[in-house]
Design an enzyme around this catalytic site. Structure first.
Site, PDB file in Angstrom:
ATOM      1  N   ASN A   1      -7.120  -2.145  -1.664  1.00  0.00           N
ATOM      2  CA  ASN A   1      -8.275  -1.611  -0.938  1.00  0.00           C
ATOM      3  C   ASN A   1      -9.063  -2.783  -0.375  1.00  0.00           C
ATOM      4  OD1 ASN A   1     -10.527  -0.268   0.019  1.00  0.00           O
ATOM      5  ND2 ASN A   1     -11.398   0.113  -2.009  1.00  0.00           N
TER       6      ASN A   1
ATOM      7  N   LYS B   1     -11.560  -2.772   1.577  1.00  0.00           N
ATOM      8  CA  LYS B   1     -12.991  -2.499   1.782  1.00  0.00           C
ATOM      9  C   LYS B   1     -13.398  -2.975   3.190  1.00  0.00           C
ATOM     10  CE  LYS B   1     -13.634  -2.554  -3.164  1.00  0.00           C
ATOM     11  NZ  LYS B   1     -14.535  -2.789  -4.310  1.00  0.00           N
TER      12      LYS B   1
ATOM     13  N   HIS C   1     -14.377   7.060  -3.453  1.00  0.00           N
ATOM     14  CA  HIS C   1     -14.605   5.770  -4.106  1.00  0.00           C
ATOM     15  C   HIS C   1     -16.068   5.672  -4.533  1.00  0.00           C
ATOM     16  CE1 HIS C   1     -14.908   1.418  -4.673  1.00  0.00           C
ATOM     17  NE2 HIS C   1     -13.599   1.397  -4.752  1.00  0.00           N
TER      18      HIS C   1
ATOM     19  N   GLU D   1     -18.177   3.419  -4.315  1.00  0.00           N
ATOM     20  CA  GLU D   1     -19.068   2.835  -3.316  1.00  0.00           C
ATOM     21  C   GLU D   1     -19.475   3.869  -2.277  1.00  0.00           C
ATOM     22  OE1 GLU D   1     -17.014  -1.519  -3.977  1.00  0.00           O
ATOM     23  OE2 GLU D   1     -16.582  -0.388  -2.153  1.00  0.00           O
TER      24      GLU D   1
ATOM     25  N   GLU E   1     -11.324   4.476 -11.904  1.00  0.00           N
ATOM     26  CA  GLU E   1     -12.038   3.233 -11.625  1.00  0.00           C
ATOM     27  C   GLU E   1     -13.389   3.244 -12.330  1.00  0.00           C
ATOM     28  OE1 GLU E   1     -10.613   1.018  -7.827  1.00  0.00           O
ATOM     29  OE2 GLU E   1     -12.143   2.465  -7.303  1.00  0.00           O
TER      30      GLU E   1
ATOM     31  N   GLY F   1     -15.332  -5.079  -9.132  1.00  0.00           N
ATOM     32  CA  GLY F   1     -15.907  -6.267  -8.521  1.00  0.00           C
ATOM     33  C   GLY F   1     -16.795  -7.081  -9.439  1.00  0.00           C
TER      34      GLY F   1
ATOM     35  N   SER G   1     -11.258  -4.738 -11.184  1.00  0.00           N
ATOM     36  CA  SER G   1     -10.985  -6.148 -11.506  1.00  0.00           C
ATOM     37  C   SER G   1      -9.547  -6.364 -11.963  1.00  0.00           C
ATOM     38  CB  SER G   1     -11.972  -6.665 -12.568  1.00  0.00           C
ATOM     39  OG  SER G   1     -13.299  -6.646 -12.071  1.00  0.00           O
TER      40      SER G   1
END
Length: 242
Positions: A9, A11, A96, A98, A165, A171, A204
């Site tokens: 991904n 992003k 996701h 985010e 996730e 991250g 991660s």
């Protein structure tokens, strides 16, 4: 039979020129990649055409990072499933954290996007996971089960991937312990009508932990963020050894 899928991904990273540079460094390293795993690159919209033109005949599938639930309309800044299919996209990330955190995505809109993607023949990668606060409060299972309950209404589970996730591991450099990720993914699988669904771990994922992650009995792949941006690192991930 459960399929192993390693997906990157990207992003909001990589111009078209940077995409070409990535492919030049990455593609030669797939000569010895085992056939038992699929590779997906989920790129920004502007990179999808570049990937499509340069990956024809390769084993890499193309993914997008979002899709709208309408086939067309006055939805400035959005993109339809048919538009993605037209440029060769096969997979699409939906829900996701985010998108949920920064752009107001809800379980209702996630569900609408899932159904629209499947209607057009795309395979969604549905992301679920808990925050650090929710985990510390002992709410991991309740949060994820609620997401699954609402997100999967009238969704075809035969053409779907789920990515667990944990938000606190995305991250941050903090990876959920492999055994714990395996436990949660096993719980997710127990709630599905299709027990053979591919369920990935994301958060991660790096070259130094991919072997341990993929050795777990319930984990069928990885949704990789930062480490997918570097062709050398991503090659190590897709060439993991168990």
């Amino acid at each position: 039979m459960r399929k192993v899928i390693i997906a990157g991904n990207w992003k909001m990273f990589k111009t078209r020129a940077e995409t070409l540079e990535f492919l030049q460094g990455f593609l030669p390293q797939l000569d010895t990649t085992p056939d038992d795993r699929d590779i997906v690159l989920c790129a920004p919209f502007t990179d999808l055409g570049t990937l499509s033109r340069n990956l024809h005949g390769s084993r890499i599938q193309i993914g997008a990072q979002n899709v709208h639930w309408a086939e067309s309309g006055a939805f400035t800044g959005e993109i339809s499933a048919l538009m993605l299919v037209e440029v060769g996209v096969r997979y699409v990330v939906i829900g996701h954290s985010e998108r949920r955190q920064f752009f107001g995505e809800t379980d209702e809109t996630v569900n609408l996007r899932l159904k629209a993607a499947q209607k057009a023949g795309l395979i969604p990668i549905l992301c679920v996971g808990e925050s650090k606060q929710q985990r510390d409060a002992g709410e991991t299972e309740a949060i994820i089960f609620k997401q699954l309950e609402h997100d999967l209404i009238d969704v075809d589970q035969e053409h779907l991937i789920i990515a667990y996730e944990p938000i606190w591991a995305i991250g941050t450099g903090d990876t959920c312990a492999s055994a714990e990720a395996n436990r949660v993914i096993g719980l997710i699988r127990s709630k599905l009508s299709n027990p053979d669904m591919t369920i990935q771990y994301g958060g991660s994922v790096k070259p130094d932990n991919i072997n341990e992650i993929m050795a777990q009995s319930e984990i069928d792949g990885a949704l990789v963020g930062g480490a997918s941006l570097d062709p050398q690192d991503f090659a190590k991930l897709v060439n993991y050894k168990v």
